[in-house]
Design a protein around this motif. Sequence first.
Motif, PDB file in Angstrom:
ATOM      1  N   GLU A  21       0.839  -1.212   0.000  1.00  0.00           N
ATOM      2  CA  GLU A  21       0.000   0.000   0.000  1.00  0.00           C
ATOM      3  C   GLU A  21       0.867   1.253   0.000  1.00  0.00           C
ATOM      4  OE1 GLU A  21      -3.184   0.079  -0.363  1.00  0.00           O
ATOM      5  OE2 GLU A  21      -3.781  -1.969   0.085  1.00  0.00           O
ATOM      6  N   GLU A  54      -4.998   4.666  -0.556  1.00  0.00           N
ATOM      7  CA  GLU A  54      -3.964   3.645  -0.294  1.00  0.00           C
ATOM      8  C   GLU A  54      -3.283   3.935   1.040  1.00  0.00           C
ATOM      9  OE1 GLU A  54      -4.706   1.493  -2.120  1.00  0.00           O
ATOM     10  OE2 GLU A  54      -4.778   2.014  -4.235  1.00  0.00           O
ATOM     11  N   HIS A  57      -5.458   2.572   3.635  1.00  0.00           N
ATOM     12  CA  HIS A  57      -5.336   1.101   3.715  1.00  0.00           C
ATOM     13  C   HIS A  57      -4.065   0.735   4.479  1.00  0.00           C
ATOM     14  CE1 HIS A  57      -7.669   0.865  -0.374  1.00  0.00           C
ATOM     15  NE2 HIS A  57      -8.375   1.409   0.602  1.00  0.00           N
ATOM     16  N   GLU A 101      -4.279  -7.287  -6.432  1.00  0.00           N
ATOM     17  CA  GLU A 101      -4.603  -7.159  -5.001  1.00  0.00           C
ATOM     18  C   GLU A 101      -6.006  -7.671  -4.727  1.00  0.00           C
ATOM     19  OE1 GLU A 101      -4.047  -3.059  -3.924  1.00  0.00           O
ATOM     20  OE2 GLU A 101      -1.943  -3.371  -3.406  1.00  0.00           O
ATOM     21  N   ILE A 128     -10.830  -4.430   2.065  1.00  0.00           N
ATOM     22  CA  ILE A 128      -9.948  -3.581   1.253  1.00  0.00           C
ATOM     23  C   ILE A 128      -9.818  -4.164  -0.156  1.00  0.00           C
ATOM     24  CG2 ILE A 128      -7.556  -2.721   1.058  1.00  0.00           C
ATOM     25  CD1 ILE A 128      -7.718  -2.232   4.156  1.00  0.00           C
ATOM     26  N   GLU A 132     -10.126  -2.170  -3.724  1.00  0.00           N
ATOM     27  CA  GLU A 132      -9.148  -2.254  -4.815  1.00  0.00           C
ATOM     28  C   GLU A 132      -9.853  -2.619  -6.123  1.00  0.00           C
ATOM     29  OE1 GLU A 132      -6.938  -0.803  -3.616  1.00  0.00           O
ATOM     30  OE2 GLU A 132      -5.929  -1.710  -1.910  1.00  0.00           O
TER      31      GLU A 132
HETATM   32 FE   LIG Z   1      -5.008  -0.150  -1.182  1.00  0.00          FE
END
Ligand SMILES: [Fe+2]
Length: 199
Positions: A21, A54, A57, A101, A128, A132
């Motif tokens: 991330e 990101e 995350h 991801e 998450i 993505e």
């Molecule tokens: Fe991410």
Amino acid sequence: MAVNFSESMTKENLMRAFAGESQARNRYTIAAERAEKEGMLTIAEIFRYTADQERAHAERFYDLLKDLSGETIHIDGSYPVDQQDSLTGLLRAAEHNEHEEFADVYQTFGKTAKEEGFSEAASAFFQIAEIEHIHEQRFGKIAEMLESGSWYQPQTASKWMCTNCGYIHEGNQAPPVCPVCRHDQGYFIPYQMACYKID
Ligand SMILES: [Fe+2]
Ligand SMILES: [Fe+2]
């Protein structure tokens, strides 16, 4: 089977996710600079907007490692070198990485966390992953619109918003310059992609 966190695969996967991330955030910030140089200011903003997500995350994964504060976690991992010459190349690379991801990495990490008994980490990986997926779709859509020329010139009449002053233009193509604030075309975003619109 419940596993001790300090001996788990999940602790390593959380660190891998934190590293991934963190790198995605930097790649998108660098891509934003590139978009800006090409005058594609709204695409630069979308890269920065995604980079901020990101970071969020990364923060979530890092927080889940809190019990190991003060320790060093050794990991190995594979990370992409995406230095494409074109903006569409950068968007396609971002789309690809987001897909990995979503479809592979975080599904595997989530499954392992569940098996090891770390339900909170498992939820974070699975939730998450879904975000993505949205990132993947957005980058892909923008790349497609740039490749086909429909970002500024769609086949049918359309609407754009100037992200500097909010002026909305309707027509067959985005204006070269905003008639209100005189900012360049790069400030116009296809209306369906504008933030906070109400229709
Ligand atoms: Fe991410
Ligand atoms: Fe993402």
